[in-house]
Design a protein around this motif. Structure first.
Motif, short mmCIF file in Angstrom:
data_model
loop_
_atom_site.label_atom_id
_atom_site.label_comp_id
_atom_site.label_asym_id
_atom_site.label_seq_id
_atom_site.Cartn_x
_atom_site.Cartn_y
_atom_site.Cartn_z
N MET A 83 36.92 18.32 8.56
CA MET A 83 36.78 19.23 7.44
C MET A 83 36.68 18.39 6.17
SD MET A 83 39.19 22.35 6.03
CE MET A 83 39.96 22.43 7.60
N ILE A 84 35.80 18.83 5.29
CA ILE A 84 35.64 18.17 4.00
C ILE A 84 36.95 18.36 3.21
CG2 ILE A 84 34.64 20.15 2.81
CD1 ILE A 84 32.63 18.17 1.56
N GLY A 85 37.30 17.39 2.40
CA GLY A 85 38.61 17.46 1.77
C GLY A 85 38.62 17.21 0.28
N ILE A 86 39.82 17.14 -0.23
CA ILE A 86 40.08 16.94 -1.64
C ILE A 86 39.49 15.61 -2.09
CG2 ILE A 86 41.93 16.60 -3.34
CD1 ILE A 86 43.59 18.55 -1.58
N GLY A 87 38.86 15.63 -3.26
CA GLY A 87 38.26 14.44 -3.82
C GLY A 87 36.82 14.23 -3.41
N GLU A 88 36.34 15.02 -2.47
CA GLU A 88 34.94 14.90 -2.03
C GLU A 88 34.05 15.84 -2.83
OE1 GLU A 88 34.19 14.40 2.26
OE2 GLU A 88 36.34 14.78 2.50
N LYS A 89 32.80 15.46 -2.94
CA LYS A 89 31.80 16.28 -3.63
C LYS A 89 31.48 17.50 -2.77
CE LYS A 89 28.50 16.24 -6.96
NZ LYS A 89 28.84 16.50 -8.31
N PHE A 90 31.43 18.67 -3.39
CA PHE A 90 31.05 19.88 -2.66
C PHE A 90 29.59 19.74 -2.26
CE2 PHE A 90 30.17 24.34 -1.87
CZ PHE A 90 31.35 24.75 -1.28
N PRO A 91 29.24 20.12 -1.02
CA PRO A 91 27.86 19.95 -0.54
C PRO A 91 26.84 20.76 -1.35
CG PRO A 91 29.34 20.56 1.27
CD PRO A 91 30.11 20.70 0.00
N GLU A 92 25.65 20.21 -1.44
CA GLU A 92 24.56 20.94 -2.08
C GLU A 92 24.09 22.06 -1.15
OE1 GLU A 92 21.38 18.44 -3.39
OE2 GLU A 92 22.74 17.14 -4.53
N PHE A 93 23.70 23.19 -1.74
CA PHE A 93 23.22 24.31 -0.93
C PHE A 93 22.36 25.22 -1.79
CE2 PHE A 93 27.01 25.99 -2.91
CZ PHE A 93 26.65 27.29 -3.25
N SER A 94 21.60 26.06 -1.14
CA SER A 94 20.85 27.14 -1.77
C SER A 94 20.83 28.28 -0.75
CB SER A 94 19.44 26.69 -2.13
OG SER A 94 18.74 27.74 -2.76
N LYS A 95 21.44 29.40 -1.10
CA LYS A 95 21.60 30.52 -0.16
C LYS A 95 21.33 31.85 -0.87
CE LYS A 95 23.35 27.95 3.19
NZ LYS A 95 22.74 27.80 4.48
N THR A 96 20.99 32.85 -0.10
CA THR A 96 20.84 34.20 -0.62
C THR A 96 22.20 34.87 -0.66
OG1 THR A 96 18.63 34.34 0.34
CG2 THR A 96 19.67 36.42 -0.27
N ALA A 97 22.42 35.64 -1.73
CA ALA A 97 23.69 36.35 -1.89
C ALA A 97 23.42 37.79 -2.32
CB ALA A 97 24.57 35.66 -2.92
N VAL A 98 24.33 38.67 -1.93
CA VAL A 98 24.29 40.05 -2.41
C VAL A 98 25.04 40.08 -3.73
CG1 VAL A 98 25.00 42.43 -1.98
CG2 VAL A 98 24.18 41.02 -0.09
N VAL A 99 24.36 40.55 -4.78
CA VAL A 99 24.95 40.56 -6.11
C VAL A 99 25.02 41.96 -6.73
CG1 VAL A 99 24.32 38.17 -6.59
CG2 VAL A 99 22.73 40.00 -7.20
N SER A 100 24.39 42.94 -6.07
CA SER A 100 24.33 44.28 -6.64
C SER A 100 24.01 45.29 -5.55
CB SER A 100 23.23 44.31 -7.71
OG SER A 100 23.00 45.61 -8.19
N LEU A 101 24.30 46.54 -5.84
CA LEU A 101 23.88 47.62 -4.95
C LEU A 101 22.66 48.35 -5.51
CD1 LEU A 101 27.32 49.16 -3.88
CD2 LEU A 101 25.90 47.51 -2.67
N GLU A 102 22.23 47.95 -6.70
CA GLU A 102 21.09 48.57 -7.35
C GLU A 102 19.80 48.21 -6.63
OE1 GLU A 102 18.88 48.64 -11.71
OE2 GLU A 102 20.93 47.86 -11.54
N LYS A 103 19.03 49.23 -6.28
CA LYS A 103 17.78 49.05 -5.54
C LYS A 103 16.87 48.06 -6.26
CE LYS A 103 15.38 51.21 -2.13
NZ LYS A 103 15.79 50.79 -0.82
N GLY A 104 16.40 47.05 -5.51
CA GLY A 104 15.52 46.04 -6.07
C GLY A 104 16.23 44.88 -6.73
N LYS A 105 17.55 44.99 -6.91
CA LYS A 105 18.33 43.92 -7.56
C LYS A 105 19.49 43.46 -6.69
CE LYS A 105 17.19 45.42 -12.20
NZ LYS A 105 17.68 45.76 -13.53
#
Length: 185
Positions: free
Chosen positions: A1-23
């Motif tokens: 497991m990645i631990g304290i003092g290490e750089k958080f990994p780079e990523f690009s992911k889709t996320a749900v940010v709203s319930l509004e249609k189209g957004k």
């Protein structure tokens, strides 16, 4: 497991940010929050959508959203479920409809794998919580077994302690005295 003092990994992911249609969806990447000179990040993971313990934790993080915002902290929730499952769950669960933070979808399981938090046989994430400083360095990690929910107040307490950049004794809480290290003569 990645631990304290290490750089958080780079990523690009889709996320749900709203319930509004189209957004409903946005792409969130590590670039969104790392190297911001003032913002911290708390990313917390849960094993599966449409389960029992998970919504209690997600709802509690949401109930404390203003506490994280007041600490200049970005809050991100994540699991290995798809953005469509996240959206369906938010639409069908009273406690999740009004979420103020994104639900990240790690469908490839690549970020969970990079973090070292995948349960070997089920390939779902443990209940892991990461506090990441403005430079993208992991400053705190907590991982619970699948059956035990975490304590959001403890996440806030540790975040407060880290943000003081001082020595904080056992059970220290925001507003209490920190410790001063005595210099040896």
């Amino acid at each position: 497991m990645i631990g304290i003092g290490e750089k958080f990994p780079e990523f690009s992911k889709t996320a749900v940010v709203s319930l509004e249609k189209g957004k409903e969806f946005e792409t969130i990447s590590s670039d969104s929050f790392i190297n911001d000179d003032s913002r911290w990040t708390v990313m917390f993971w849960w094993p599966k959508d449409f389960t029992f313990v998970c919504p209690t934790e997600i709802a509690e993080f949401n109930n404390n959203y203003s506490e994280f915002r007041d600490r200049d902290t970005t809050l991100i929730g994540a699991s290995t479920d798809s953005e469509y499952v996240h959206l369906a769950w938010r639409n069908n669960h009273d406690d999740l409809r009004g979420l103020k933070f994104p639900m990240l979808a790690d469908t490839s399981k690549s970020l969970a794998e990079d973090l070292g938090i995948l349960v070997a046989d089920e390939k779902v994430a443990y209940r892991a919580t990461f506090i990441i400083d403005p430079q993208g360095i992991i400053r705190w990690v907590s991982v619970n077994d699948l059956n035990v929910g975490r304590n959001v107040k403890e996440v806030l307490r540790v975040l407060d302690g880290l943000q003081t950049d001082e020595l904080c004794p056992c059970n220290w809480e925001k507003g209490q005295e920190t410790l001063t290290a005595a210099l040896e003569a």
